[in-house]
Design a protein around this motif. Structure first.
Motif, PDB file in Angstrom:
ATOM      1  N   ASP A 135       0.909  -1.244   0.067  1.00 51.67           N
ATOM      2  CA  ASP A 135       0.111   0.006  -0.045  1.00 51.67           C
ATOM      3  C   ASP A 135       0.949   1.138   0.021  1.00 51.67           C
ATOM      4  O   ASP A 135       0.293   2.295   0.585  1.00 51.67           O
ATOM      5  CB  ASP A 135      -1.072  -0.160   1.032  1.00 51.67           C
ATOM      6  CG  ASP A 135      -1.976  -1.256   1.007  1.00 51.67           C
ATOM      7  OD1 ASP A 135      -2.272  -1.474   0.155  1.00 51.67           O
ATOM      8  OD2 ASP A 135      -2.304  -1.659   2.107  1.00 51.67           O
ATOM      9  N   PRO A 145      -2.958  -5.076  -5.505  1.00 51.86           N
ATOM     10  CA  PRO A 145      -2.408  -4.143  -4.662  1.00 51.86           C
ATOM     11  C   PRO A 145      -0.867  -4.357  -4.894  1.00 51.86           C
ATOM     12  O   PRO A 145      -0.266  -5.432  -4.996  1.00 51.86           O
ATOM     13  CB  PRO A 145      -2.785  -4.338  -3.457  1.00 51.86           C
ATOM     14  CG  PRO A 145      -3.466  -5.904  -2.941  1.00 51.86           C
ATOM     15  CD  PRO A 145      -3.792  -6.045  -4.525  1.00 51.86           C
ATOM     16  N   GLY A 165       2.242   3.010   3.415  1.00 47.94           N
ATOM     17  CA  GLY A 165       2.200   1.795   3.287  1.00 47.94           C
ATOM     18  C   GLY A 165       2.453   1.021   4.717  1.00 47.94           C
ATOM     19  O   GLY A 165       2.870   1.753   5.659  1.00 47.94           O
ATOM     20  N   LYS A 180      -7.036  -8.691   0.836  1.00 48.76           N
ATOM     21  CA  LYS A 180      -6.931  -7.797  -0.261  1.00 48.76           C
ATOM     22  C   LYS A 180      -7.963  -8.226  -1.308  1.00 48.76           C
ATOM     23  O   LYS A 180      -8.635  -7.433  -2.062  1.00 48.76           O
ATOM     24  CB  LYS A 180      -5.981  -6.818  -0.366  1.00 48.76           C
ATOM     25  CG  LYS A 180      -5.223  -5.920   0.770  1.00 48.76           C
ATOM     26  CD  LYS A 180      -4.273  -5.364   0.292  1.00 48.76           C
ATOM     27  CE  LYS A 180      -3.831  -4.245   1.579  1.00 48.76           C
ATOM     28  NZ  LYS A 180      -4.694  -3.177   1.865  1.00 48.76           N
TER      29      LYS A 180
END
Length: 191
Positions: A135, A145, A165, A180
């Motif tokens: 992230d 991601p 992140g 995710k």
């Protein structure tokens, strides 16, 4: 339709179309996705098919170009590839840590070694010893991601300070990327 008949139909579709999403198979066969997973499990174990991002395609791996990610089937042009070496010494090339972590989890019991590249140093490291930054606000135009790998926790944390992140270890990174991806039909790879 019996499981063997569903598998035969599935192989015919794969032969005609190359790859299929699990949801598409479920819809065509009018069975649950769980039934599809049970039906394809023996085909995966026999290496007749392989799991890809959000679906399946025909094996053997040798049919996939050496410059293609085995998981998302995207052409590999990233500077942070991952390699998985199986117990029978097959080498699978993956375009990035995102695909590497997901593929590792799919075939974990068959994996002898998983290696990746340090994002900053470009040196080869054991993926199980790496630190993963997820992230971060840093776009590599790869699978989402996005996941970056570092050999050093200090470098991962310094990169995190600049781009955000979260820094995770191997098992944590696998768990996080699966969370995710839950509910997604693909890994948002830019083909």
């Amino acid at each position: 339709m019996l499981p063997i008949e569903r598998r035969q139909q599935l192989l015919k579709w794969l032969d005609d179309e190359g790859s299929l999403a699990i949801s598409e198979i479920s819809s065509r066969l009018q069975v649950s996705e769980m039934t599809v997973y049970r039906d394809i499990k023996p085909l995966i174990q026999e290496e007749v098919i392989i799991k890809t991002s959000g679906g399946i395609s025909l094996a053997p791996i040798s049919k996939v170009s050496p410059n293609t990610c085995i998981y998302c089937l995207k052409e590999m042009n990233s500077r942070h590839p991952v390699q998985i070496i199986t117990h029978d010494l097959k080498v699978e090339q993956l375009c990035c840590p995102h695909c590497g972590l997901l593929r590792y989890k799919d075939i974990e019991q068959h994996v002898s070694q998983i290696i990746c590249r340090d994002f900053l140093q470009n040196s080869t490291i054991s993926a199980k010893m790496a630190y993963y930054l997820m992230d971060a606000d840093f776009n590599l135009n790869c699978c989402q991601p996005q996941v970056l790998t570092f050999e050093s926790s200090k470098q991962a944390e310094q990169f995190q300070k600049g781009f955000g992140g979260v820094v995770l270890r191997f098992e944590e990174a696998i768990e996080e990327i699966q969370k995710k991806m839950n509910g997604f039909t693909g890994c948002s790879c830019e083909k």
